[in-house]
Design a protein around this motif. Structure first.
Motif, PDB file in Angstrom:
ATOM      1  N   LEU A  36       0.834  -1.204   0.000  1.00 22.84           N
ATOM      2  CA  LEU A  36       0.000   0.000   0.000  1.00 22.84           C
ATOM      3  C   LEU A  36       0.870   1.255   0.000  1.00 22.84           C
ATOM      4  CD1 LEU A  36      -2.619  -1.131   2.639  1.00 22.84           C
ATOM      5  CD2 LEU A  36      -2.970  -0.929   0.166  1.00 22.84           C
ATOM      6  N   TRP A  38       0.843   5.203   1.293  1.00 19.01           N
ATOM      7  CA  TRP A  38       0.203   6.095   2.266  1.00 19.01           C
ATOM      8  C   TRP A  38       0.659   7.526   2.047  1.00 19.01           C
ATOM      9  CZ3 TRP A  38      -3.335   4.032   5.500  1.00 19.01           C
ATOM     10  CH2 TRP A  38      -3.328   2.644   5.637  1.00 19.01           C
ATOM     11  N   PRO A  70      -8.616   4.085   4.224  1.00 24.05           N
ATOM     12  CA  PRO A  70      -8.213   2.683   4.400  1.00 24.05           C
ATOM     13  C   PRO A  70      -9.259   1.872   5.156  1.00 24.05           C
ATOM     14  CG  PRO A  70      -7.165   4.029   6.055  1.00 24.05           C
ATOM     15  CD  PRO A  70      -7.908   4.982   5.142  1.00 24.05           C
ATOM     16  N   GLU A  74      -6.198  -2.419   7.007  1.00 21.30           N
ATOM     17  CA  GLU A  74      -5.080  -1.693   6.395  1.00 21.30           C
ATOM     18  C   GLU A  74      -4.462  -0.694   7.362  1.00 21.30           C
ATOM     19  OE1 GLU A  74      -6.538  -1.860   1.755  1.00 21.30           O
ATOM     20  OE2 GLU A  74      -7.275  -0.242   3.046  1.00 21.30           O
ATOM     21  N   LEU A  75      -5.291   0.094   8.036  1.00 13.09           N
ATOM     22  CA  LEU A  75      -4.740   1.090   8.954  1.00 13.09           C
ATOM     23  C   LEU A  75      -4.046   0.419  10.134  1.00 13.09           C
ATOM     24  CD1 LEU A  75      -4.351   4.096   9.229  1.00 13.09           C
ATOM     25  CD2 LEU A  75      -6.535   4.213  10.444  1.00 13.09           C
ATOM     26  N   THR A 104     -11.405   5.047   9.529  1.00 12.29           N
ATOM     27  CA  THR A 104     -11.225   4.055   8.484  1.00 12.29           C
ATOM     28  C   THR A 104     -12.499   4.045   7.651  1.00 12.29           C
ATOM     29  OG1 THR A 104     -12.235   2.119   9.541  1.00 12.29           O
ATOM     30  CG2 THR A 104      -9.940   2.624  10.142  1.00 12.29           C
ATOM     31  N   VAL A 139      -4.989   6.362   1.598  1.00  7.74           N
ATOM     32  CA  VAL A 139      -4.139   5.287   1.078  1.00  7.74           C
ATOM     33  C   VAL A 139      -4.415   5.124  -0.414  1.00  7.74           C
ATOM     34  CG1 VAL A 139      -5.795   3.439   1.612  1.00  7.74           C
ATOM     35  CG2 VAL A 139      -3.343   2.920   1.581  1.00  7.74           C
ATOM     36  N   PRO A 143      -7.828  -2.505  -1.940  1.00 13.14           N
ATOM     37  CA  PRO A 143      -8.058  -3.072  -0.605  1.00 13.14           C
ATOM     38  C   PRO A 143      -7.960  -4.583  -0.634  1.00 13.14           C
ATOM     39  CG  PRO A 143     -10.115  -2.320  -1.576  1.00 13.14           C
ATOM     40  CD  PRO A 143      -9.016  -1.932  -2.523  1.00 13.14           C
TER      41      PRO A 143
END
Length: 145
Positions: A36, A38, A70, A74-75, A104, A139, A143
């Motif tokens: 990913l 960021w 995100p 992911e976060l 999120t 992001v 996903p």
């Protein structure tokens, strides 16, 4: 060793020097562990959930569009549970983290007025009402399903 975050599973953490690569003229960071990308500096604006999600979708960072909020998995993948204030790996390249709580894109599956967020003071994931104001850390990338 595998670390699980709900649907997200990542290999044992890489050292920060290997894990993160600056991209897009230093305006973004690629996480080589997850693939990913960021924002190097998360959004500074505090806003309700829906406005924060929409702001990511309109954003251009380092000349790139296609940003999004995100998922919770992911976060949480950025969190180093051994660290506090901020709960990120030592030597990370991010700026202006501020130990804030970030939205999120993951709504609660049981309550339509609630969504997931992550505190980068403690590294904990919690839910709160979507009408609360928080920051968002956008992001770029697909996903994980």
């Amino acid at each position: 060793m595998l670390i699980g975050f709900g649907l997200w599973t990542a290999a044992s953490p890489l050292p920060a020097a290997d894990r993160f690569t600056m991209v897009f003229n230093g305006e973004a960071v690629r996480d080589n562990q997850t693939g990913l990308i960021w924002e190097r500096e998360p959004d500074r604006e505090f806003d309700v959930w829906s406005a924060s999600i929409a702001r990511c979708e309109r954003k251009t960072v380092g000349g790139q569009t296609g940003w999004r909020a995100p998922t919770i998995e992911e976060l949480k993948s950025l969190v180093d549970p051994s660290q506090k204030d901020p709960a990120l790996p030592p030597g990370h390249p991010f700026v202006n983290i501020k130990s804030a709580i970030y939205w999120t894109a993951t709504p609660s599956p049981t309550d339509e007025i609630v969504a997931w967020q992550v505190s980068f003071f403690s590294g904990e994931a919690v839910t709160d009402q979507k009408s609360g104001t928080r920051r968002v850390w956008c992001v770029l990338g697909e996903p994980k399903k």
